[in-house]
Scaffold this motif. Structure first.
Motif, mmCIF file in Angstrom:
data_model
loop_
_atom_site.group_PDB
_atom_site.id
_atom_site.type_symbol
_atom_site.label_atom_id
_atom_site.label_comp_id
_atom_site.label_asym_id
_atom_site.label_seq_id
_atom_site.Cartn_x
_atom_site.Cartn_y
_atom_site.Cartn_z
ATOM 1 N N LYS A 212 0.841 -1.192 0.000
ATOM 2 C CA LYS A 212 0.000 0.000 0.000
ATOM 3 C C LYS A 212 0.881 1.249 0.000
ATOM 4 C CE LYS A 212 -3.774 -2.450 0.329
ATOM 5 N NZ LYS A 212 -4.726 -2.429 1.427
ATOM 6 N N ARG A 213 0.316 2.326 -0.469
ATOM 7 C CA ARG A 213 1.016 3.607 -0.529
ATOM 8 C C ARG A 213 0.421 4.539 0.515
ATOM 9 N NH1 ARG A 213 -0.792 8.092 -3.554
ATOM 10 N NH2 ARG A 213 0.786 9.689 -3.998
ATOM 11 N N PHE A 214 1.284 5.110 1.332
ATOM 12 C CA PHE A 214 0.864 6.082 2.342
ATOM 13 C C PHE A 214 1.685 7.352 2.145
ATOM 14 C CE2 PHE A 214 0.110 1.882 4.072
ATOM 15 C CZ PHE A 214 -1.168 1.978 4.613
ATOM 16 N N ARG A 253 5.411 1.369 14.745
ATOM 17 C CA ARG A 253 4.044 0.881 14.565
ATOM 18 C C ARG A 253 4.048 -0.592 14.130
ATOM 19 N NH1 ARG A 253 2.343 2.756 18.063
ATOM 20 N NH2 ARG A 253 0.336 1.829 17.467
ATOM 21 N N TYR A 254 5.085 -0.991 13.382
ATOM 22 C CA TYR A 254 5.188 -2.406 13.009
ATOM 23 C C TYR A 254 5.380 -3.268 14.253
ATOM 24 C CZ TYR A 254 6.933 -6.774 11.082
ATOM 25 O OH TYR A 254 7.104 -8.102 10.792
ATOM 26 N N VAL A 255 6.271 -2.851 15.128
ATOM 27 C CA VAL A 255 6.507 -3.609 16.362
ATOM 28 C C VAL A 255 5.237 -3.649 17.212
ATOM 29 C CG1 VAL A 255 7.793 -3.662 18.531
ATOM 30 C CG2 VAL A 255 8.980 -3.135 16.391
ATOM 31 N N ALA A 256 4.559 -2.504 17.322
ATOM 32 C CA ALA A 256 3.341 -2.447 18.126
ATOM 33 C C ALA A 256 2.263 -3.382 17.597
ATOM 34 C CB ALA A 256 2.816 -1.005 18.170
ATOM 35 N N ASN A 257 2.228 -3.555 16.272
ATOM 36 C CA ASN A 257 1.178 -4.375 15.664
ATOM 37 C C ASN A 257 1.553 -5.842 15.501
ATOM 38 O OD1 ASN A 257 -1.158 -2.598 14.947
ATOM 39 N ND2 ASN A 257 0.436 -1.429 13.907
ATOM 40 N N VAL A 413 -3.678 -5.133 7.542
ATOM 41 C CA VAL A 413 -5.018 -4.822 8.064
ATOM 42 C C VAL A 413 -4.899 -4.027 9.357
ATOM 43 C CG1 VAL A 413 -7.103 -5.830 9.056
ATOM 44 C CG2 VAL A 413 -6.159 -6.771 6.948
ATOM 45 N N LYS A 414 -3.954 -4.400 10.204
ATOM 46 C CA LYS A 414 -3.748 -3.675 11.459
ATOM 47 C C LYS A 414 -3.221 -2.262 11.198
ATOM 48 C CE LYS A 414 -2.872 -7.811 14.259
ATOM 49 N NZ LYS A 414 -1.909 -8.513 15.137
ATOM 50 N N PHE A 415 -2.308 -2.134 10.247
ATOM 51 C CA PHE A 415 -1.772 -0.819 9.910
ATOM 52 C C PHE A 415 -2.885 0.118 9.446
ATOM 53 C CE2 PHE A 415 2.562 -1.706 10.539
ATOM 54 C CZ PHE A 415 3.330 -0.603 10.186
ATOM 55 N N GLU A 416 -3.778 -0.400 8.625
ATOM 56 C CA GLU A 416 -4.830 0.435 8.042
ATOM 57 C C GLU A 416 -5.887 0.858 9.050
ATOM 58 O OE1 GLU A 416 -5.314 -0.499 3.449
ATOM 59 O OE2 GLU A 416 -5.664 -2.291 4.664
ATOM 60 N N THR A 417 -5.857 0.253 10.223
ATOM 61 C CA THR A 417 -6.797 0.645 11.284
ATOM 62 C C THR A 417 -6.060 1.176 12.513
ATOM 63 O OG1 THR A 417 -6.853 -1.651 12.084
ATOM 64 C CG2 THR A 417 -8.557 -0.981 10.518
ATOM 65 N N PHE A 421 -0.922 5.477 13.671
ATOM 66 C CA PHE A 421 -0.271 5.547 12.366
ATOM 67 C C PHE A 421 -1.020 6.508 11.450
ATOM 68 C CE2 PHE A 421 0.192 3.800 8.005
ATOM 69 C CZ PHE A 421 1.562 4.033 7.846
ATOM 70 N N LEU A 422 -2.327 6.407 11.418
ATOM 71 C CA LEU A 422 -3.134 7.224 10.512
ATOM 72 C C LEU A 422 -3.223 8.682 10.962
ATOM 73 C CD1 LEU A 422 -6.006 4.721 9.688
ATOM 74 C CD2 LEU A 422 -3.984 5.279 8.321
ATOM 75 N N ALA A 423 -2.771 8.967 12.184
ATOM 76 C CA ALA A 423 -2.726 10.361 12.625
ATOM 77 C C ALA A 423 -1.662 11.140 11.849
ATOM 78 C CB ALA A 423 -2.427 10.425 14.121
ATOM 79 N N TYR A 424 -0.687 10.424 11.269
ATOM 80 C CA TYR A 424 0.373 11.081 10.517
ATOM 81 C C TYR A 424 0.368 10.727 9.034
ATOM 82 C CZ TYR A 424 2.473 12.201 15.061
ATOM 83 O OH TYR A 424 2.703 12.679 16.342
ATOM 84 N N ALA A 425 -0.141 9.553 8.681
ATOM 85 C CA ALA A 425 -0.068 9.058 7.303
ATOM 86 C C ALA A 425 -1.430 9.094 6.640
ATOM 87 C CB ALA A 425 0.473 7.634 7.286
ATOM 88 N N SER A 426 -1.448 9.475 5.371
ATOM 89 C CA SER A 426 -2.682 9.465 4.583
ATOM 90 C C SER A 426 -2.656 8.264 3.646
ATOM 91 C CB SER A 426 -2.813 10.751 3.752
ATOM 92 O OG SER A 426 -2.845 11.882 4.582
ATOM 93 N N PRO A 427 -3.595 7.341 3.791
ATOM 94 C CA PRO A 427 -3.606 6.180 2.900
ATOM 95 C C PRO A 427 -4.013 6.597 1.484
ATOM 96 C CG PRO A 427 -5.551 6.172 4.299
ATOM 97 C CD PRO A 427 -4.687 7.307 4.776
ATOM 98 N N SER A 428 -3.444 5.901 0.502
ATOM 99 C CA SER A 428 -3.752 6.197 -0.893
ATOM 100 C C SER A 428 -3.641 4.913 -1.682
ATOM 101 C CB SER A 428 -2.766 7.230 -1.443
ATOM 102 O OG SER A 428 -3.014 7.460 -2.820
ATOM 103 N N GLY A 429 -4.754 4.412 -2.149
ATOM 104 C CA GLY A 429 -4.755 3.167 -2.912
ATOM 105 C C GLY A 429 -4.959 1.976 -2.020
ATOM 106 N N CYS A 430 -5.659 0.997 -2.491
ATOM 107 C CA CYS A 430 -5.910 -0.197 -1.705
ATOM 108 C C CYS A 430 -6.065 -1.387 -2.630
ATOM 109 C CB CYS A 430 -7.147 -0.030 -0.838
ATOM 110 S SG CYS A 430 -8.624 0.459 -1.740
#
Length: 430
Positions: A212-214, A253-257, A413-417, A421-430
């Protein structure tokens, strides 16, 4: 969105001048031999302009003519890879494909799905049996815009070598002699080839991943840099770079998830690709061709809480700083480096070690490719063929950063929710 691409034609483009007999045997370097048998892809998107844009036939003929010319400079790319040892520079040429994309370019630009961009490539990126060093595909959209997709075998070239080829091809097409920089083929002299029959360079290649692209805006990157500037471990240290901050954040965030899944005892290893050219004394020119990179490997100390990531960043910096001229001399000997690689491979196979890799193309000449119709509207890439991988690329304005993240599906799936993480990154494409 699901992109539909229809093949129109395919031909072979050969160098405009024959390769001299004394250059017919291109030796792979020690580092080329260690590189995975996959392709580094790049897609350059160009919008249609009624005033300056010629016909599709003229565009294609111009690209093919300049491609034949630039292949005389990058002559190994027109040959065939043989047995992970050398390239037979026989001028057999490279596949050039034309394809029709059944949508408007704006649809791709407004809703980019990197997972679909492999359709803009002339062949599969993870075909390890493919002996072709290079392939090109011209993708024509219904609006008249087009995308030039090309991929170079990682057995011959790292990311910077790929970008320098692309930039030189465009300069050749434009007739801009000042920007045509012939490659220097010195990697095998610096890192003589070795016998690697027992080493599996394909370890980690997988289709069991989702990419995915963020996008991180300039303001979000600055917020992360400020956040880590004053964290534990970075007192009196220089300010984190953009890539430093994003790497620490994404890895955290990878370690946390993943810390509560899989084996209870996990050893995380962070790998950062490092360009070796400026680390020689004296530095190598940036147009030195080959796989002139190595990974700085760090097993960060883990503690709970965000305060630990300044310490992680410092540890990573220390490992990167160790890649100096003294390191180069040891690397050129090869034996100790291969022993360390084999130990790491054994740990990965056994499941004792979880690796997470970062590669940055920021500040590389991504948007210099003017073939005669202006610079690209956007530069992107299909997903690379590895999991637990992050590739950074500048946005066109060069103030933000696009992050292409490849993970196993359940982790993605965990990253996207992940709210943090999403407080700083904008998802683009899925």
């Amino acid at each position: 969105m699901n992109i539909e691409v229809e093949l129109i034609s395919e031909e072979i483009i050969k160098p405009s001048s024959s390769t001299p007999d004394d250059l017919r045997h291109y030796q792979l370097s020690f580092l080329d031999q260690l590189s995975p048998p996959v392709y580094n892809p790049l897609v350059l998107f160009y919008e249609f302009n009624d005033e300056t844009m010629p016909s599709v036939t003229e565009i294609s003929n111009h690209l093919k003519k300049s491609l034949a010319e630039v292949l005389t400079l990058f002559y190994p790319l027109a040959g065939r890879i043989a047995d992970n040892k050398f390239v037979d520079c026989n001028d057999e040429g490279i596949p050039y494909v034309e394809a029709h994309v059944k949508c408007e370019l704006s649809e791709v630009l407004n809703n980019p799905v990197p997972g679909e961009f492999s359709k803009f490539m002339p062949f599969e990126l993870d075909n390890i049996a493919n002996k072709l060093p290079l392939g090109v595909q011209l993708n024509i959209f219904e609006c008249g815009g087009f995308a030039v997709g090309h991929c170079i075998s990682h057995k011959l070239a790292d990311g910077l070598s790929h970008f320098m080829f692309s930039k030189t091809w465009a300069a050749t097409a434009l007739g801009d002699q000042a920007k045509i920089e012939p490659p220097e083929f010195i990697s095998a002299k610096l890192f003589p080839p070795r016998d690697f029959t027992a080493y599996d360079a394909g370890l980690g290649i997988t289709r069991n991943k989702v990419a995915k692209r963020f996008v991180f805006s300039a303001s979000m990157i600055e917020a992360l840099r400020a956040k880590y500037q004053n964290s534990e471990g970075l007192e009196n240290q220089k300010r984190p770079s953009r890539v430093d901050a994003l790497s620490a954040f994404i890895w955290s965030r990878y370690v946390a998830n993943t810390k509560d899944t899989g084996p209870a005892e996990k050893l995380y290893m962070v790998l950062h690709s490092v360009n070796l050219r400026p680390r020689f004394d004296p530095s190598l020119p940036h147009h030195s061709f080959g796989n002139l990179y190595r990974a700085a490997m760090t097993a960060p100390f883990l503690s709970s809480g965000e305060e630990c990531y300044g310490l992680v960043m410092r540890q990573v910096r220390e490992e990167i700083d160790k890649i100096d001229n003294h390191y180069m001399k040891g690397l050129q000997q090869g034996a100790e480096h291969l022993s360390e690689l084999n130990e790491s491979v054994d740990s990965v196979i056994s499941g004792e070690l979880i690796t997470f890799s970062f590669s940055s193309f920021c500040r590389f000449p991504l948007y210099d490719n003017d073939f005669g119709w202006g610079k690209p509207t956007w530069v992107s890439s299909p997903p690379l063929t590895f999991k637990n991988l992050v590739v950074f690329m500048d946005t066109k304005e060069a103030d933000g950063i696009e992050s292409y993240i490849s993970l196993e599906e359940e982790v993605m799936v965990k990253f996207e929710t992940d709210i943090e993480f999403l407080a700083y990154a904008s998802p683009s494409g899925c």
